[in-house]
Design a protein around this motif. Structure first.
Motif, mmCIF file in Angstrom:
data_model
loop_
_atom_site.group_PDB
_atom_site.id
_atom_site.type_symbol
_atom_site.label_atom_id
_atom_site.label_comp_id
_atom_site.label_asym_id
_atom_site.label_seq_id
_atom_site.Cartn_x
_atom_site.Cartn_y
_atom_site.Cartn_z
ATOM 1 N N LYS A 88 49.103 65.720 41.676
ATOM 2 C CA LYS A 88 48.082 65.450 40.655
ATOM 3 C C LYS A 88 46.763 65.004 41.290
ATOM 4 C CE LYS A 88 50.657 62.451 38.458
ATOM 5 N NZ LYS A 88 51.916 62.605 39.211
ATOM 6 N N SER A 89 46.827 63.968 42.122
ATOM 7 C CA SER A 89 45.603 63.425 42.715
ATOM 8 C C SER A 89 44.902 64.451 43.597
ATOM 9 C CB SER A 89 45.934 62.176 43.540
ATOM 10 O OG SER A 89 46.468 61.156 42.726
ATOM 11 N N ASN A 116 41.252 65.956 42.848
ATOM 12 C CA ASN A 116 40.224 65.796 43.872
ATOM 13 C C ASN A 116 39.505 67.123 44.131
ATOM 14 O OD1 ASN A 116 38.875 64.395 46.163
ATOM 15 N ND2 ASN A 116 40.073 65.822 47.392
ATOM 16 N N ALA A 161 42.150 57.100 36.973
ATOM 17 C CA ALA A 161 43.445 57.291 37.630
ATOM 18 C C ALA A 161 44.285 56.035 37.463
ATOM 19 C CB ALA A 161 43.236 57.589 39.117
ATOM 20 N N ASP A 173 47.386 53.720 38.370
ATOM 21 C CA ASP A 173 48.361 53.387 39.407
ATOM 22 C C ASP A 173 49.424 52.460 38.843
ATOM 23 O OD1 ASP A 173 47.317 54.846 41.420
ATOM 24 O OD2 ASP A 173 46.419 53.182 42.512
ATOM 25 N N ASP A 231 44.652 55.319 44.187
ATOM 26 C CA ASP A 231 44.316 56.723 43.960
ATOM 27 C C ASP A 231 42.950 57.097 44.523
ATOM 28 O OD1 ASP A 231 46.069 58.619 42.530
ATOM 29 O OD2 ASP A 231 46.306 56.948 41.158
ATOM 30 N N ARG A 247 43.043 58.745 47.738
ATOM 31 C CA ARG A 247 43.568 60.104 47.747
ATOM 32 C C ARG A 247 42.570 61.086 47.131
ATOM 33 N NH1 ARG A 247 48.298 57.474 45.903
ATOM 34 N NH2 ARG A 247 48.171 58.462 43.859
ATOM 35 N N MET A 248 41.454 60.579 46.607
ATOM 36 C CA MET A 248 40.395 61.428 46.055
ATOM 37 C C MET A 248 39.083 61.121 46.770
ATOM 38 S SD MET A 248 41.178 61.209 41.974
ATOM 39 C CE MET A 248 42.851 61.162 41.347
ATOM 40 N N PRO A 254 40.388 53.846 39.789
ATOM 41 C CA PRO A 254 41.820 53.540 39.679
ATOM 42 C C PRO A 254 42.004 52.214 38.950
ATOM 43 C CG PRO A 254 41.043 53.060 41.897
ATOM 44 C CD PRO A 254 39.850 53.536 41.113
ATOM 45 N N GLU A 262 44.482 60.638 34.772
ATOM 46 C CA GLU A 262 45.677 60.930 35.568
ATOM 47 C C GLU A 262 46.706 59.833 35.354
ATOM 48 O OE1 GLU A 262 47.436 61.065 40.092
ATOM 49 O OE2 GLU A 262 45.438 60.267 39.702
#
Length: 333
Positions: free
Chosen positions: A67-68, A72, A89, A91, A104, A107-108, A121, A153
């Motif tokens: 997803k992340s 991104n 996002a 978490d 998150d 990761r983006m 996030p 997300e």
């Protein structure tokens, strides 16, 4: 940016599309401090006329579905093509601090650095469905700040996904190849909630497997929606390495929005989002009115002990604790 203090400062910062002001505004509405709640509600009232112009897109899927990573890449693609993208996002929350534990934003990284993007996030704080209790307010703040594509997300925990569905216009389910096994583990209800299904990580040697998985999901979807006159979810393949997949995904999102508008479903869905928000606030209030009072928490523990020892039936225990709840919350005359 200096810390904002007044409603007018927050509003001015949002309407000027200032990312720091947006970050501070979301922090304000997420705050549990009594001194912030009134300010937050005043801000929401002031910016409401500047909201509603985005497309709200929810992404869900099991951990590992990508997803992340997809958000991104897809978000960066949209930003490069003139859109302003905000990502909320969610978490999992630490049971110790209550804060996010996955990060998150890390990761983006590519999207978070884009001048036309905003990535936020937030901890789920144990909320069912893996969303923050203030996600709806955060969506409106992002819209007021000029973001025309809002991604939400979720953790993809496989429960309460209907909560996410109730706050977005398009609900996208990410799945992986090997549908034969995975379909056994996916709840039918989640498939029925999805507006689009993406077989993700469809690249390299996995591309052909993804195409086969796509066909398996299409077969299931055609069975689930065999007698439905409404939108039948489309199944796509997606890869972060294929720009054509982003074009295809965005076109399908636009097609679905167009179908909703043409059939009078878009405004109806927005109305249902507001109704769901009100019902959620009522549920939050009732929950807090019970568990927010120490005397009721202690009474509950006592009643549970008596029930476990066989001194009370379930119904007697229920009636006893509800009676105490009503006594505690009885208005003072």
């Amino acid at each position: 940016m200096a810390k904002l203090k007044t409603v007018s400062q927050y509003k001015d910062g949002l309407l000027k599309e200032n990312r720091a002001a947006l970050a501070q505004a979301i922090t304000l509405i997420e705050s549990q401090a009594a001194k912030h709640k009134h300010l937050a509600q005043q801000l929401m009232k002031e910016i409401y006329s500047h909201t509603g112009k985005s497309i709200r897109i929810g992404f869900t899927g099991v951990p590992g579905a990508g997803k992340s990573t997809l958000i991104n890449a897809f978000g960066t693609y949209l930003c490069d093509h003139g859109y302003r993208v905000a990502v909320l996002a969610i978490d999992p929350s630490s049971t110790v601090s209550g804060g996010s534990i996955l990060g998150d934003k890390t990761r983006m990284e590519q999207l978070a650095k884009h001048p036309r993007a905003f990535v936020r996030p937030s901890p789920s704080q144990g909320t069912l469905g893996g969303v923050h209790r203030k996600t709806r307010e955060a969506i409106l703040l992002c819209e007021a700040a000029g973001y025309d594509v809002i991604f939400v997300e979720t953790m993809g925990v496989g429960q309460g996904e209907g909560i996410v569905k109730q706050m977005v216009d398009v609900f996208i389910l990410l799945v992986l190849t090997g549908a034969g096994d995975e379909l056994q583990g996916i709840k039918k209800g989640i498939l029925e909630l999805a507006d689009l299904i993406c077989v993700n990580k469809a690249d390299g040697d996995n591309r052909q497997k993804a195409v086969l998985t796509k066909k398996e999901y299409e077969s299931v979807i055609s069975f689930l929606y065999a007698h439905s006159p409404n939108w039948q979810p489309k199944v796509l393949t997606t890869s972060i390495y294929e720009a054509g997949d982003f074009i295809n995904l965005w076109n399908h999102i636009a097609d679905y929005k167009g179908w909703m508008i043409q059939n009078g479903q878009f405004e109806k869905k927005r109305g249902l989002q507001l109704s769901a928000w009100l019902q959620s606030r009522i549920s939050d209030y009732l929950y807090e009115s019970f568990y927010g009072k120490q005397e009721l928490r202690e009474a509950l523990k006592s009643v549970e002990q008596h029930m476990q020892k066989g001194h009370l039936t379930m119904e007697e225990a229920f009636e006893k604790i509800i009676h105490q709840y009503e006594q505690v919350n009885q208005p003072i005359k």
